[in-house]
Design an enzyme around this catalytic site. Structure first.
Site, PDB file in Angstrom:
ATOM      1  N   ASP A  42       0.834  -1.189   0.000  1.00 37.06           N
ATOM      2  CA  ASP A  42       0.000   0.000   0.000  1.00 37.06           C
ATOM      3  C   ASP A  42       0.876   1.249   0.000  1.00 37.06           C
ATOM      4  O   ASP A  42       2.107   1.167  -0.029  1.00 37.06           O
ATOM      5  CB  ASP A  42      -1.001  -0.026   1.166  1.00 37.06           C
ATOM      6  CG  ASP A  42      -0.313  -0.126   2.523  1.00 37.06           C
ATOM      7  OD1 ASP A  42       0.787   0.433   2.682  1.00 37.06           O
ATOM      8  OD2 ASP A  42      -0.897  -0.757   3.426  1.00 37.06           O
ATOM      9  N   LYS A  64      -4.432   3.644  -1.712  1.00 34.53           N
ATOM     10  CA  LYS A  64      -4.983   4.961  -1.992  1.00 34.53           C
ATOM     11  C   LYS A  64      -3.910   5.822  -2.635  1.00 34.53           C
ATOM     12  O   LYS A  64      -2.776   5.829  -2.180  1.00 34.53           O
ATOM     13  CB  LYS A  64      -5.365   5.599  -0.665  1.00 34.53           C
ATOM     14  CG  LYS A  64      -6.731   6.193  -0.659  1.00 34.53           C
ATOM     15  CD  LYS A  64      -7.008   6.816   0.673  1.00 34.53           C
ATOM     16  CE  LYS A  64      -8.261   6.198   1.234  1.00 34.53           C
ATOM     17  NZ  LYS A  64      -8.751   6.780   2.426  1.00 34.53           N
ATOM     18  N   MET A 178      -5.028   8.061  11.684  1.00 32.34           N
ATOM     19  CA  MET A 178      -6.001   8.657  10.756  1.00 32.34           C
ATOM     20  C   MET A 178      -6.788   9.780  11.441  1.00 32.34           C
ATOM     21  O   MET A 178      -8.003   9.896  11.306  1.00 32.34           O
ATOM     22  CB  MET A 178      -6.960   7.567  10.237  1.00 32.34           C
ATOM     23  CG  MET A 178      -6.221   6.495   9.456  1.00 32.34           C
ATOM     24  SD  MET A 178      -7.192   5.009   9.126  1.00 32.34           S
ATOM     25  CE  MET A 178      -6.962   4.073  10.636  1.00 32.34           C
TER      26      MET A 178
HETATM   27  N1  SAH Z   1      -0.855  -0.473  10.117  1.00 38.23           N
HETATM   28  C1  SAH Z   1      -0.357   0.874  10.287  1.00 38.23           C
HETATM   29  C2  SAH Z   1      -1.480   1.861  10.395  1.00 38.23           C
HETATM   30  C3  SAH Z   1      -2.331   1.967   9.135  1.00 38.23           C
HETATM   31  S1  SAH Z   1      -3.611   3.143   9.271  1.00 38.23           S
HETATM   32  C4  SAH Z   1       0.561   0.926  11.501  1.00 38.23           C
HETATM   33  O1  SAH Z   1       0.606  -0.028  12.278  1.00 38.23           O
HETATM   34  O2  SAH Z   1       1.275   1.918  11.666  1.00 38.23           O
HETATM   35  C5  SAH Z   1      -2.874   4.553   8.526  1.00 38.23           C
HETATM   36  C6  SAH Z   1      -2.464   5.551   9.573  1.00 38.23           C
HETATM   37  O3  SAH Z   1      -1.266   5.145  10.194  1.00 38.23           O
HETATM   38  C7  SAH Z   1      -2.154   6.931   9.042  1.00 38.23           C
HETATM   39  O4  SAH Z   1      -3.330   7.688   8.847  1.00 38.23           O
HETATM   40  C8  SAH Z   1      -1.327   7.488  10.172  1.00 38.23           C
HETATM   41  O5  SAH Z   1      -2.149   7.859  11.253  1.00 38.23           O
HETATM   42  C9  SAH Z   1      -0.530   6.263  10.605  1.00 38.23           C
HETATM   43  N2  SAH Z   1       0.818   6.188  10.003  1.00 38.23           N
HETATM   44  C10 SAH Z   1       1.329   5.179   9.304  1.00 38.23           C
HETATM   45  N3  SAH Z   1       2.607   5.418   8.955  1.00 38.23           N
HETATM   46  C11 SAH Z   1       2.922   6.622   9.475  1.00 38.23           C
HETATM   47  C12 SAH Z   1       4.092   7.433   9.494  1.00 38.23           C
HETATM   48  N4  SAH Z   1       5.223   7.056   8.891  1.00 38.23           N
HETATM   49  N5  SAH Z   1       4.032   8.616  10.138  1.00 38.23           N
HETATM   50  C13 SAH Z   1       2.919   9.016  10.764  1.00 38.23           C
HETATM   51  N6  SAH Z   1       1.786   8.296  10.781  1.00 38.23           N
HETATM   52  C14 SAH Z   1       1.774   7.108  10.153  1.00 38.23           C
END
Ligand code: SAH
Length: 254
Positions: A42, A64, A178
């Site tokens: 993704d 997305k 998010m």
């Molecule tokens: N599975 C992922 C989360 C997916 S949902 C995890 O465990 O991190 C997507 C959300 O993850 C984004 O909207 C944001 O809130 C967060 N996110 C993922 N990668 C990020 C990053 N490098 N920096 C800040 N927020 C991040």
């Protein structure tokens, strides 16, 4: 050390890629990247991480992009099932941890239904590792002994209505994924539920990556400060007094 597993043909491995910095990949994740025939990833998976793929692996982006709606979950799992059925080693690579707001459970359940053997490889989630890069611990004995992971929107894109706001407002630290779109609404709900309006809030975008950005604000001002700063997604939001430790623990210097 135990030998790392061989990736059998016809399996799907659901792998967490961590928040972005490739140094945060697990040995299992790198081992999977070195063997996979197809890597379905993704938008949150960084280019640096994909650089570990073996030569000749097929990279498939399903996520997305540019505000377009995500591909349907059924399209993603159909692709995984089809490729595994054709005898390929299929790596489903997700940002962070696959089971933390990553739809990993939904995909794994579809694999079970389709009788496709699979493995789960956890990753470092943005809500822990990303905050650590900004110098904020999710727990600290003197400050908080509980943490809640919360999503800012549900499947419909709106603030989730199955959250117990009174209970959430009592958590030592609230870590939001998010969070950006509905931040004003979330802050109002938390304040109404008893969280102090001046509770420290930190927003970390592109955490662990070279373009990481941090905004420090308060619950009451968060939505306005986010808008004024122009900070963009993906971003993690932490709410709680643990954010104050950043003053001393900001090892990254951002
Ligand atoms: N599975 C992922 C989360 C997916 S949902 C995890 O465990 O991190 C997507 C959300 O993850 C984004 O909207 C944001 O809130 C967060 N996110 C993922 N990668 C990020 C990053 N490098 N920096 C800040 N927020 C991040």
């Amino acid at each position: 050390m135990n030998a790392l597993p061989t990736f059998p043909a016809g399996e799907v491995w659901l792998v967490g890629a961590g928040p972005g910095d490739a140094g945060l990949l697990t040995l299992h994740a790198v081992n999977a990247l070195k063997q996979a025939d197809v890597i379905v990833h993704d938008a949150l998976v960084s280019a640096e991480v994909l650089g570990f793929a073996r030569d000749g692996a097929e990279l498939v982006f399903l996520g997305k992009r540019g505000g377009q709606p995500s591909p349907k979950q059924s399209e993603i799992t159909a692709r995984l099932i089809e490729d595994a059925g054709a005898g390929k080693r299929v790596l489903r690579l997700k940002g962070g941890d696959p089971f933390m707001f990553g739809r990993g459970a939904e995909e794994a359940l579809d694999l079970v239904a389709a009788n496709i053997p699979f493995r789960i490889i956890p990753g470092i989630t943005a809500g822990i590792g990303g905050l650590a890069y900004a110098g904020v611990p999710v727990t600290s004995r003197d400050v908080n002994s509980s943490v809640i992971f919360l999503t800012g929107h549900d499947k419909r894109g709106i603030s989730p209505d199955n959250v117990d706001w009174a209970a959430t407002a009592k958590a030592g630290m609230i870590v939001m994924y998010m969070a950006m779109r509905n931040m004003g609404e979330t802050s109002a709900k938390l304040i109404a539920a008893g969280r102090p309006a001046d509770d420290p809030v930190m927003v970390v975008s592109n955490a662990t990556l070279p373009d990481m950005q941090v905004v420090e604000t308060t619950l009451e001002r968060a939505a306005d400060d986010i808008a004024a700063s122009g900070i963009g997604a993906p971003a993690i939001v932490s709410i709680g007094r643990g954010n104050l430790l950043r003053e001393q623990l900001n090892w990254h210097g951002i």
